[in-house]
Write a protein that holds these residues in place. Structure first.
Motif, mmCIF file in Angstrom:
data_model
loop_
_atom_site.group_PDB
_atom_site.id
_atom_site.type_symbol
_atom_site.label_atom_id
_atom_site.label_comp_id
_atom_site.label_asym_id
_atom_site.label_seq_id
_atom_site.Cartn_x
_atom_site.Cartn_y
_atom_site.Cartn_z
ATOM 1 N N UNK A 144 39.081 34.930 7.888
ATOM 2 C CA UNK A 144 40.330 34.302 8.323
ATOM 3 C C UNK A 144 41.412 35.345 8.567
ATOM 4 N N UNK A 145 42.291 35.050 9.520
ATOM 5 C CA UNK A 145 43.427 35.932 9.775
ATOM 6 C C UNK A 145 44.492 35.783 8.707
ATOM 7 N N UNK A 146 44.629 34.581 8.151
ATOM 8 C CA UNK A 146 45.711 34.307 7.198
ATOM 9 C C UNK A 146 45.230 33.415 6.075
ATOM 10 N N UNK A 147 45.785 33.639 4.885
ATOM 11 C CA UNK A 147 45.617 32.726 3.762
ATOM 12 C C UNK A 147 46.944 32.013 3.540
ATOM 13 N N UNK A 148 46.898 30.687 3.451
ATOM 14 C CA UNK A 148 48.093 29.901 3.134
ATOM 15 C C UNK A 148 48.021 29.540 1.665
ATOM 16 N N UNK A 149 49.050 29.938 0.919
ATOM 17 C CA UNK A 149 49.054 29.791 -0.533
ATOM 18 C C UNK A 149 49.943 28.624 -0.918
ATOM 19 N N UNK A 150 49.371 27.692 -1.684
ATOM 20 C CA UNK A 150 50.126 26.543 -2.178
ATOM 21 C C UNK A 150 49.970 26.449 -3.684
ATOM 22 N N UNK A 151 51.085 26.584 -4.391
ATOM 23 C CA UNK A 151 51.125 26.385 -5.833
ATOM 24 C C UNK A 151 52.249 25.427 -6.173
ATOM 25 N N UNK A 152 52.559 25.284 -7.468
ATOM 26 C CA UNK A 152 53.617 24.353 -7.880
ATOM 27 C C UNK A 152 54.962 24.748 -7.280
ATOM 28 N N UNK A 153 55.241 26.052 -7.235
ATOM 29 C CA UNK A 153 56.534 26.498 -6.691
ATOM 30 C C UNK A 153 56.638 26.157 -5.208
ATOM 31 N N UNK A 201 59.449 23.686 -3.384
ATOM 32 C CA UNK A 201 60.374 24.207 -2.371
ATOM 33 C C UNK A 201 60.068 23.692 -0.964
ATOM 34 N N UNK A 202 58.829 23.135 -0.770
ATOM 35 C CA UNK A 202 58.435 22.688 0.562
ATOM 36 C C UNK A 202 58.169 23.835 1.517
ATOM 37 N N UNK A 203 57.871 25.003 0.955
ATOM 38 C CA UNK A 203 57.612 26.191 1.773
ATOM 39 C C UNK A 203 56.281 26.819 1.339
ATOM 40 N N UNK A 204 55.423 27.067 2.314
ATOM 41 C CA UNK A 204 54.135 27.698 2.026
ATOM 42 C C UNK A 204 54.258 29.210 2.141
ATOM 43 N N UNK A 205 53.457 29.928 1.354
ATOM 44 C CA UNK A 205 53.366 31.381 1.488
ATOM 45 C C UNK A 205 52.177 31.711 2.390
ATOM 46 N N UNK A 206 52.432 32.526 3.386
ATOM 47 C CA UNK A 206 51.376 32.929 4.319
ATOM 48 C C UNK A 206 51.103 34.418 4.107
ATOM 49 N N UNK A 207 49.861 34.728 3.734
ATOM 50 C CA UNK A 207 49.463 36.117 3.521
ATOM 51 C C UNK A 207 48.489 36.517 4.623
ATOM 52 N N UNK A 208 48.830 37.600 5.358
ATOM 53 C CA UNK A 208 47.963 38.081 6.427
ATOM 54 C C UNK A 208 46.842 38.929 5.837
ATOM 55 N N UNK A 209 45.617 38.608 6.230
ATOM 56 C CA UNK A 209 44.446 39.244 5.638
ATOM 57 C C UNK A 209 43.833 40.332 6.509
ATOM 58 N N UNK A 210 44.224 40.426 7.765
ATOM 59 C CA UNK A 210 43.646 41.385 8.688
ATOM 60 C C UNK A 210 44.669 42.453 9.042
#
Length: 435
Positions: free
Chosen positions: A383-392, A396-405
């Motif tokens: 995958x090009x990106x991982x979308x991170x969803x936790x309690x925070x 907040x209604x905001x996802x963290x997007x981590x680029x993997x490539x």
């Protein structure tokens, strides 16, 4: 001893390979290229059954060929006693379907098939008991132009795949009456050299003498080289047809070698025959073979009609392709969701559907796992990106997007936050080159 303990592990049958997900991605890539290539020449898909009546192949291929005599998987149908055979090649079944459904009633047909065929033989490199072919047939076309077009098509495919060191060999088998005159002269030649013929050649000399010339036995090479050449028995019509093929190949800049001993292994060929060969696949050097078979439709009960075609061994083609081209396994997905709780997983599944609606390939991590294990799986997915969803993120209604490539990280921050409502547009724009 329990029933489970006593059961012996079952393995695949020798010569019938499993094609696992990593390898099948290459197959799918090749098949997609082949479909586009065939569509560019107006060929349409015809899907005939794997099982046919045994008499179809005995009649069409020839009762004294190796395929019919030794290699077919045949059995008696317990329902009605019919003799059935798993197809050892495509052409006979394609012609049977053409006759049965009157496909030539309105116009000639350009058709193709891809899939497994079955032959009971000793497995070796590029040859299996279940193997796969690309089969292309031009039905109802009589002239040398279509023979040449098929060869030009193949030259284009080799270019599309970046293949090197694939050579074209060409011959003409003439018309039936010309083959009959040559056969008489050839049998006489073989009889005068009976002392150098091996057991297989002696068996074939009166039933299929042309195949004797296709010998690999070193002790028979001098005899084969001095045998009467079928090409010398061709009449004006056959020579004109062959010259027409050669002229068109010359126009296109396609080089070839005239091989007067090229006969192919099936009985139904006439006029043009050809093979594309290589030295880089061991003993099984033929990548593609074909030619004209104008008498087959009538032989199988249809109205007389010309026909020409070819078959490519897919395993051999893949082998060559992987030698000549760098190949990256396609990513399993564009976006991989990493989550921390059941509530986060449920939100991930909702967002994933929206991303799929936008044309992205998405995987949501299944089951409970720590972040470390999930990121490892995300990286393996390609995958090009991982979308991170936790309690925070949920709060907040905001996802963290981590680029993997690396190519993504070079152009933007390694990790970014994005409101749920903007996530689809954001990822679609960033991953569009991967869609």
């Amino acid at each position: 001893m329990s029933q489970q303990q006593s059961f012996k592990k079952v393995s695949a049958i020798t010569g019938m390979k499993d094609i696992l997900p990593g390898e099948s991605a290459r197959w799918e890539h090749l098949e997609a290229i082949v479909r586009d290539w065939l569509a560019a020449y107006g060929y349409r898909n015809l899907r005939a059954p794997v099982l046919e009546h045994t008499r179809l192949f005995a009649r069409g291929i020839g009762e004294v060929t190796d395929i019919v005599e030794k290699e077919m998987y045949s059995f008696t149908d317990a329902l009605n006693g019919d003799m059935l055979t798993m197809r050892p090649e495509f052409t006979a079944g394609m012609v049977r379907a053409t006759i049965e459904h009157n496909l030539l009633y309105e116009r000639p047909q350009r058709v193709y098939a891809m899939g497994p065929v079955f032959r009971h033989e000793r497995p070796q490199r590029g040859r299996y008991r279940q193997f796969h072919q690309i089969d292309v047939e031009a039905l109802g076309f009589a002239g040398p132009d279509v023979d040449a077009e098929l060869i030009l098509m193949l030259a284009r495919l080799w270019k599309l795949l970046g293949l090197k060191d694939v050579r074209l060999e060409l011959n003409s088998l003439g018309l039936p009456e010309e083959r009959a005159a040559h056969r008489q002269a050839l049998v006489a030649h073989l009889e005068t050299h009976i002392d150098v013929l091996d057991e297989e050649a002696r068996r074939r000399m009166h039933t299929n003498p042309l195949r004797v010339l296709d010998t690999k036995n070193p002790a028979m090479q001098e005899m084969a080289n001095s045998a009467p050449r079928l090409f010398d028995f061709l009449g004006e019509q056959s020579r004109a047809h062959f010259d027409g093929v050669c002229e068109r190949l010359h126009d296109a800049g396609i080089s070839y070698t005239l091989n007067p001993r090229l006969v192919r292994g099936l009985d139904y060929y006439n006029l043009t025959v050809f093979e594309w060969t290589t030295d880089r696949l061991g003993a099984q050097g033929t990548v593609c073979g074909g030619g004209r078979y104008d008498g087959l439709l009538e032989l199988l009960g249809g109205k007389p009609a010309p026909a020409v075609g070819f078959a490519i061994g897919m395993e051999r083609l893949l082998d060559l392709w992987e030698q000549d081209a760098s190949y990256d396994t396609p990513a399993e997905c564009d976006v991989y969701f990493v989550h921390q709780s059941e509530a986060a997983q449920r939100q991930a599944m909702r967002l994933a559907e929206l991303l799929r609606d936008a044309g992205l390939k998405v995987m949501v991590h299944a089951g409970p796992s720590g972040f470390k294990a999930q990121f490892k799986r995300a990286d393996l997915s390609g995958a090009a990106a991982a979308v991170i969803l936790g309690d925070a993120e949920l709060q907040s209604g905001r996802a963290s997007v981590k680029w993997l490539r690396q190519e993504q990280a070079d152009n933007q921050e390694q990790q970014q936050e994005m409101p749920f409502g903007q996530l689809v547009e954001f990822l679609q724009s960033r991953c569009k080159q991967k869609v």
